[in-house]
Design an enzyme around this catalytic site. Structure first.
Site, short mmCIF file in Angstrom:
data_model
loop_
_atom_site.label_atom_id
_atom_site.label_comp_id
_atom_site.label_asym_id
_atom_site.label_seq_id
_atom_site.Cartn_x
_atom_site.Cartn_y
_atom_site.Cartn_z
N ASP A 1 2.28 73.59 102.79
CA ASP A 1 2.63 72.19 103.00
C ASP A 1 2.17 71.33 101.82
OD1 ASP A 1 3.28 69.79 104.73
OD2 ASP A 1 1.13 69.47 104.36
N GLU B 1 6.77 73.79 100.09
CA GLU B 1 7.38 72.51 100.47
C GLU B 1 7.15 71.58 99.29
OE1 GLU B 1 7.01 68.68 103.34
OE2 GLU B 1 5.39 69.56 102.20
#
Length: 682
Positions: A329, A383
């Site tokens: 993330d 990401e």
């Protein structure tokens, strides 16, 4: 080192002016690896902090506890075993390099006991959760967190070895807590027994689980982590999580963990904020300490102890729980000193202007190298929205080493199109360019929408298309035009996105059947309600509703794509695009994908230039089974028509009937190879 030795530069000559920076980053990672591991060592041998720090039961039944706290002047364990009093028996002793240690007899504590640390430093003291705690539980009454002694019998795995299927990778993004119908928090066991069978039937071969690492605030979606080694106890025990992963592997489903190494929660009692009283133990101690947008703390990736903590964290989840990889993330936030905020990233100059956090790049490079060293078949996904070149290029070629990067521009494109363009202004040239414009040397995960587009304050694609009409007109016998338009475009958008992948495809749970409304976790503003923090599976299970038809289409689409070996690697060959007609056609392998985005025009005998031969229809968005009108006769086989003008190319006219807002997939029928004649025996 000569700059031509790195394939990332060979494969993209436009990177030549930045070769010094690229080679410098590559060499930084190699130097750091040698510094950590020695000249002949491996990262796998280095990343073992979790086996040293934290609480461990020894072979003889005794206990040993260690914590890295260089600023501490004293540490004592308190818990059920000490009646929560500071006893000398449970005081840690200082060792070298900021390490504290405590050795205890077998009867000094028991499985299930709750405990914390009392940490003292010059000028203060406070309760703390150990950094390497593997089980952390929140008290239902006080809402305070405690570590828990966790030493059950070892889990017995049913699936000994598992290799993910990435040809192609089809990901079902999910959240354990909100996966159930009930207005409450779902469990690992409920997900294993109720949701995994749905995912298997839907045809997805991987799940990407959010919010696994323990986090104090449920509504953070798991992105404000406090205990990096503890699976969230809201959903059950570590063994129940292992059982979920084991069952997924039995069903042929890979399990990817949404891991958060980009930042940490600011909480000091539950988290790492001031574990030893200092501000700079795990995080930057200056103005870079706090993330300007996320109300969280930023790791100092320049410290070897922090690198060890994070690398060991990757290894722990891979080995202890047998996750098949990670979706990292917030990678953009890690890569740049600015966290990527307010930057346009319009040219290569923006990736090499000195604003890159070389320490973070080194960490990510080593993390990818470690993960693939432990499991060569592991999956790593970044990401990342800036588009930094080399992110998903192997380390040996000069890249950072991720297997895939999220194609984050695609959902932004669809939302922008739905918000700003009338249906008659959708241009196939724009759609095709957006979906296929990517670096040739990097694989991506394409998606229409993830959890991001479903959060309160935003709208899912289906809700943007149909809005309030969903509440009243989703019965199959209700022919509402807004619903018909929305369902048609919902299917077409997904098909054109999934069929142009060059790596994998992702869907957030429930969006395959057009789950209505948004996601809103319990909070003060909604009266701490779980009404919107769940999935309404009854909608798709009720056969009188149209959600069932959207689900049927998604199933057919996923099974079609997964039925073609290495579909993601087949070239996407454009056959036809005409913006004034709003028609697009392209081919992958033997499959021809034809789209008519026109909202009003049906075309009869519309010609698309395709390889000569006979074609059969294998999927139609207009099928009545999928909520369409059934205007495409799927039993008809189509023979191409010759045209002398195009004869040298081997292409002929494939003439089709195309209803408005419809797509169809046709398969080129190859003649079966003739079997050799058998020579009769004399």
């Amino acid at each position: 080192m000569k700059k031509k030795t790195l394939n990332i530069i060979k494969n993209d000559p436009w990177l030549e002016p930045y070769s010094a920076a690229i080679i410098g980053r590559h060499e930084d990672a190699l130097r750091k690896e040698q510094e950590l591991c020695g000249p002949d060592g491996k990262l796998d041998s280095f990343a073992n902090a979790h086996n040293y720090f934290g609480l461990h039961r020894q072979a003889d039944g005794s206990w040993v506890f260690r914590e890295w706290a260089p600023n501490a002047t004293g540490i004592t364990l308190v818990g059920d075993f000490s009646k929560w009093k500071q006893l000398k028996k449970y005081a840690l002793k200082p060792k070298a390099n900021g390490v504290w240690e405590l050795k205890l007899k077998p009867d000094a504590m028991s499985h299930g006991d709750y405990y914390k640390m009392i940490v003292s430093w010059d000028g203060g003291s406070g309760e703390r959760i150990p950094a390497y705690a593997t089980r952390v539980v929140q008290d239902e009454t006080t809402h305070l967190f405690s570590a828990q002694v966790w030493a059950p019998e070892a889990y017995k795995w049913k699936v000994k070895r598992f290799r993910p299927d990435t040809r192609p990778l089809l990901i079902y993004e999910c959240h354990i807590g909100m996966a159930q119908e009930k207005e409450g928090i779902g469990t690992y066991v409920e997900f294993r027994d109720k949701i995994l069978p749905r995912i298997a039937a839907d045809g997805y071969n991987a799940i990407q689980i959010m919010a696994i690492q323990e986090h104090p605030y449920y509504g953070s979606f798991g992105y404000h982590v406090s205990s990096f080694y503890a699976p969230s106890s809201r959903f059950g025990t570590p063994e129940e999580l292992k059982s979920l992963i084991d069952r997924a592997h039995e069903l042929g489903i890979a399990v990817i963990m949404d891991i958060v190494h980009s930042h940490a929660v600011k909480n000091e009692v539950e988290g790492l904020g001031r574990l030893d009283g200092s501000y700079d133990q795990y995080f930057y101690g200056d103005g870079r300490r706090e993330h300007p947008a996320w109300d969280s703390l930023c790791f100092d990736y320049g410290k070897n102890d922090v690198i060890n903590f994070l690398l060991s964290n990757c290894k722990y989840w891979l080995q202890e729980f047998r996750f098949d990889g990670f979706r990292f993330d917030g990678v953009t936030s890690m890569l740049y000193y600015s966290h990527g905020l307010g930057q346009a990233f319009g040219s290569y100059d923006d990736y090499y202007d000195g604003g890159e956090d070389t320490n973070a790049i080194t960490y990510l490079t080593l993390a990818n190298k470690l993960i693939h060293e432990i499991n060569p078949h592991a999956i790593t996904i970044a990401e990342e929205m800036s588009g930094m070149p080399g992110l998903a290029v192997p380390v040996k070629d000069g890249g950072i080493g991720f297997d895939y990067r999220m194609a984050m521009g695609i959902p932004d494109y669809w939302i922008k199109t739905l918000k700003e363009k009338k249906d008659e202004d959708w241009h196939p040239t724009s759609i095709f360019w957006e979906l296929t414009n990517r670096r040739a040397d990097e694989k991506t995960i394409s998606y229409v929408e993830s959890h991001d587009q479903a959060l309160v304050g935003d709208k899912t694609v289906i809700f943007r298309l149909i809005d309030k009409e969903m509440y009243w007109h989703m019965m199959k016998d209700d022919d509402n035009m807004a619903v018909a338009r929305g369902m048609a475009l919902h299917k077409m958008i997904r098909l054109v996105t999934a069929s142009t992948i060059n790596g994998g495809y992702l869907n957030f749970m429930g969006n395959e059947f057009g789950h209505p409304e948004w996601i809103d976790f319990p909070r003060e503003g909604n009266g701490w309600s779980y009404k919107y923090a769940r999935r309404q599976w009854d909608l798709v299970d009720r056969k009188e509703l149209k959600y069932d038809q959207l689900n049927n289409f998604d199933n057919a689409m996923i099974h079609l794509i997964s039925g073609v070996y290495n579909f993601q690697s087949l070239p996407v060959v454009k056959l036809w695009e005409k913006d004034d007609d709003q028609v697009l056609a392209y081919m992958r392998g033997d499959l021809v994908f034809v789209f008519n985005f026109n909202p009003v025009k049906a075309f009869t005998g519309y010609g698309v230039l395709a390889p000569a031969g006979e074609y059969e229809v294998v999927l139609s968005t207009d099928s009545a089974d999928f909520g369409g009108y059934g205007n495409i006769d799927e039993s008809v086989r189509h023979l191409t028509q010759t045209d002398p003008l195009f004869a040298p190319s081997g292409r002929e006219w494939l003439r089709l009937y195309m209803p408005p807002r419809s797509a169809q997939v046709l398969r080129l029928l190859r003649p079966e190879p003739k079997k050799p004649k058998r020579t009769p025996k004399k």
